[in-house]
Motif scaffolding. Sequence first.
Motif: not given
Length: 452
Positions: A26, A29-30, A102, A425-427
């Motif tokens: 994660q 990814l973020n 996630t 993909d992420n916030d």
Amino acid sequence: MGTIWTPDLTAFSGPKYQRLVSAIEQGILNKQLPHGSKLPPQRRLADTLGVTIGTVTRAYALAEQRGYVEARIGDGTYVSGSPIAELANVQLNMATCQQPLTDQISTLSDCLSQLAKDPSKLSQLMGYRASPLDQHQQVFHQWLSQRGIEQKPEQLIFSHGGQQAIFACLSAFLSKGDVLLHEQYSYPGVRICAKQLGISSVGVPLTDEGVDLALFEALVQLHNPKLVYLTLNNQNPTCIQYSNEQRLKLLELAELYQFYIIEDDVNYCLPEEWHIPLWQLAQQKAVPRVIYISSLSKLFSGGLRQGFILVPEALIAPVRLAIHSQCWMVSPLNVEIACQIIKKGQITASRDAIVRQRQSQCIAMGERLGLKQRWRGLNGWLQLPEDIKAHHLVTALAAKGVLIRNGDDFNCHDNFIRLSLGGADNDAQFNLAVECIEATIHSLVQNAYSVV
């Protein structure tokens, strides 16, 4: 990295080393762990997290095995150059309903790794099997029972996703020229199935509680359908959830006019949004007039093509025959992977919190724009003001790399759009998409007022 990377292991499930691997995934990814960055020294991270150094060593080794990181002798552990596929040059897809990414990669990797260590089970999965394995039916039977959905294992029929389940049911019970009733605004796949089979599909207008019951009954009397297709828990695309009164009345009408309701429950709901299916109400009322379809695609990932059908006992044979004629057999290997994920308890994992937060952000955006909107699960249904046309917004956003769905795709021509929350993909990426949508709507409004 200026400060030591300190993941929150409570956001993941499983043994601590697996949680740490999921956190590494994660973090990549973020962008908390950029490509080429150095992971904290093992002993230092172990002390920070309050775990043994063996836990961190095992996690780093598994992360390296998966290609996320690389260990450099005497220098530490670094994030690999391209450990996880980037979407930098791909449009952000808010048009397709899918779960946020996630820990699905690590969960699936663990399942495949475990399966690779069991040659006896692999040999069992490699042959032709027209009937499902008993242990697979038992896993799904127990999982559904835990969710309050009563059934017998033999009533459970596997399919390759919800779409095949729909096609199998239509082909099993309807003939060319028959009529299928469905919601006026509906999932396009059901109309495609009907067209392919030469079946007439007729839409029933919707209210805020479900179908317009008076018009529905009139259409039933007119067409005498054998099947009615409905999405009661999270109507696609409107996000309506049918009321209890609607559900009871639909069962009453099904018994009176002798039709079956195909209840398509593939669309994900947050736990607080979910409603026990009509199938269960039919069991309690002893009205065996519901065929229940669901899948794991929107619970775990779209690539896991694991659908299933619950059918009244009198209908088991024709539905099995329809599946058999379409694909000979549903892959036992795919079902085994689905069963392992279910047993691990990793179907939705920590993603509920992400969906809940993204819903809140989108609702706030809609309120700022003064839009009529409804949200449930992964989807939102928003009506644009008259001075903005849905197809103009869809085109303008696509040019900026954000894909959304026009209401026209669902046979709705009242200037609606559907947004789905899981494509980012992420916030940070999701926030940019929401900002882009809001800014584009503002721009189109201003341009509309400037036209003379």
